[in-house]
Design a protein around this motif. Structure first.
Motif, PDB file in Angstrom:
ATOM      1  N   ASP A 120       0.886  -1.109   0.039  1.00  0.00           N
ATOM      2  CA  ASP A 120       0.142  -0.190  -0.059  1.00  0.00           C
ATOM      3  C   ASP A 120       0.940   1.222  -0.105  1.00  0.00           C
ATOM      4  O   ASP A 120       1.893   1.352   0.827  1.00  0.00           O
ATOM      5  N   ILE A 122       0.386   4.160   1.309  1.00  0.00           N
ATOM      6  CA  ILE A 122       0.267   4.628   2.412  1.00  0.00           C
ATOM      7  C   ILE A 122       0.507   4.095   3.610  1.00  0.00           C
ATOM      8  O   ILE A 122       1.289   4.594   4.539  1.00  0.00           O
ATOM      9  N   ARG A 237     -11.262   7.761   4.269  1.00  0.00           N
ATOM     10  CA  ARG A 237     -10.054   7.798   4.050  1.00  0.00           C
ATOM     11  C   ARG A 237      -9.570   8.960   3.364  1.00  0.00           C
ATOM     12  O   ARG A 237      -8.504   9.500   3.691  1.00  0.00           O
ATOM     13  N   LYS A 238     -10.343   9.289   2.478  1.00  0.00           N
ATOM     14  CA  LYS A 238     -10.153  10.773   1.657  1.00  0.00           C
ATOM     15  C   LYS A 238      -9.910  12.029   2.345  1.00  0.00           C
ATOM     16  O   LYS A 238      -9.147  12.568   2.179  1.00  0.00           O
ATOM     17  N   SER A 239     -11.020  12.055   3.412  1.00  0.00           N
ATOM     18  CA  SER A 239     -11.061  13.089   4.256  1.00  0.00           C
ATOM     19  C   SER A 239      -9.823  13.054   5.304  1.00  0.00           C
ATOM     20  O   SER A 239      -9.436  14.207   5.525  1.00  0.00           O
ATOM     21  N   GLN A 241      -7.043  11.685   4.785  1.00  0.00           N
ATOM     22  CA  GLN A 241      -5.670  11.852   3.869  1.00  0.00           C
ATOM     23  C   GLN A 241      -5.589  13.618   3.584  1.00  0.00           C
ATOM     24  O   GLN A 241      -4.584  14.049   3.655  1.00  0.00           O
ATOM     25  N   LYS A 242      -6.724  14.185   3.554  1.00  0.00           N
ATOM     26  CA  LYS A 242      -6.788  15.708   3.190  1.00  0.00           C
ATOM     27  C   LYS A 242      -6.307  16.479   4.344  1.00  0.00           C
ATOM     28  O   LYS A 242      -5.539  17.583   4.049  1.00  0.00           O
ATOM     29  N   GLY A 244      -4.132  15.381   6.681  1.00  0.00           N
ATOM     30  CA  GLY A 244      -2.702  14.952   7.083  1.00  0.00           C
ATOM     31  C   GLY A 244      -2.896  13.930   8.103  1.00  0.00           C
ATOM     32  O   GLY A 244      -1.912  13.890   8.913  1.00  0.00           O
ATOM     33  N   THR A 246      -2.353  10.944   8.836  1.00  0.00           N
ATOM     34  CA  THR A 246      -1.638  10.016   8.455  1.00  0.00           C
ATOM     35  C   THR A 246      -1.393   8.614   9.373  1.00  0.00           C
ATOM     36  O   THR A 246      -1.641   7.558   8.980  1.00  0.00           O
ATOM     37  N   LEU A 249      -5.000   7.041   9.076  1.00  0.00           N
ATOM     38  CA  LEU A 249      -5.016   6.547   7.875  1.00  0.00           C
ATOM     39  C   LEU A 249      -4.417   5.098   7.882  1.00  0.00           C
ATOM     40  O   LEU A 249      -4.909   4.213   7.291  1.00  0.00           O
ATOM     41  N   ARG A 250      -3.140   5.013   8.307  1.00  0.00           N
ATOM     42  CA  ARG A 250      -2.515   3.935   8.108  1.00  0.00           C
ATOM     43  C   ARG A 250      -3.020   2.690   9.062  1.00  0.00           C
ATOM     44  O   ARG A 250      -3.044   1.602   8.577  1.00  0.00           O
ATOM     45  N   ARG A 253      -6.091   1.522   7.037  1.00  0.00           N
ATOM     46  CA  ARG A 253      -5.925   0.843   5.940  1.00  0.00           C
ATOM     47  C   ARG A 253      -5.536  -0.483   6.322  1.00  0.00           C
ATOM     48  O   ARG A 253      -5.873  -1.543   5.630  1.00  0.00           O
TER      49      ARG A 253
END
Length: 257
Positions: A120, A122, A237-239, A241-242, A244, A246, A249-250, A253
């Protein structure tokens, strides 16, 4: 070689010399496989490398991934077919022989599949296991691990070229609709490159999946709810990511398919 016992492994590539070399190196010294490379790019280094390849090679432009897949199917002569795209690599060198043995000894089984290690962009390497999910959530089988009896392609057809991203998903939908019996082997057996088209154009891929379900009259309540969950997860996830986030998000994911 007995055609029924032979596995045709189709690799498509497009100006990706290093990825292609990694893939073909992972297939080296595999018994009873027919390696087929469909090269749609213009990289001279790739063409020179393929001049030394002992398998079948097609060097010509194509109309996209589905078209390249279908070109590979036309050259496949094995009793079963698998797709290992440029950049992916076989991890378990015994997997193909195990899968072929299952197909040979269980004539009612049309498809063997396993788990994979997904790189991945990310979260880094993620172990993706087969999960019994609704088609609305996504693919129930991991395409790079699938070993499919050749007769299945004659029965349900080749890949639909109108799908630019979800052609493999659409093919799986048709196999499930046809009642194909499957067999899961534990993995991971393949390392999958996470920088491909489906990763870079995820939203478009989700829309194509919905289109496929609708086309095949499989948009029932369970698949609709699964698709809603998939879209909400994607937007979440996109939100993250936007803004930051991370670390979150990790973790996300790694926890949710």
């Amino acid at each position: 070689m007995n055609q029924e016992r032979k596995l045709s492994v189709i690799t498509i590539t497009y100006n990706d010399f290093e990825g292609l070399k990694k893939t073909l190196d992972s297939l080296a010294h595999q018994d009873a496989i027919e390696s087929i490379v469909i090269n749609g790019g213009a990289c001279e280094k790739t063409k020179h490398y393929l001049d030394q390849h002992f398998g079948k090679v097609v060097n010509e432009r194509d109309e996209g991934i589905a078209d390249a897949f279908n070109k590979g199917l036309k050259h496949a002569t094995g009793g079963a077919i698998s797709f290992l795209n440029s950049g992916d690599a076989l991890l378990d060198r015994s997997y193909y022989s195990k899968a072929m043995a299952i197909l040979l000894n269980n004539q009612e089984v049309g498809l063997v599949h396993s788990d994979l290690l997904f790189q991945d962009i990310i979260a880094g390497p993620i172990l993706l296991r087969h999960q019994d999910i609704s088609l609305g959530r996504g693919q129930p089988f991991l395409h790079p691990t699938m070993v499919v009896r050749s007769s299945i392609f004659r029965n349900v057809g080749a890949f639909n070229t109108k799908y630019k991203i979800a052609m493999d998903y659409d093919h799986i939908v048709r196999m499930i609709k046809a009642g194909i019996k499957t067999w899961h082997l534990p993995g991971p057996v393949v390392a999958m490159d996470g920088t491909g088209t489906s990763s870079n154009k995820e939203w478009a891929g989700i829309m194509e999946c919905l289109r496929s379900l609708k086309e095949h009259d499989m948009l029932g309540p369970q698949n609709i709810w699964g698709a809603v969950c998939r879209v909400l997860y994607y937007l979440g996830r996109k939100s993250l990511q936007k803004v930051g986030a991370t670390t979150i998000l990790r973790l996300l994911r790694r926890q949710v398919p």
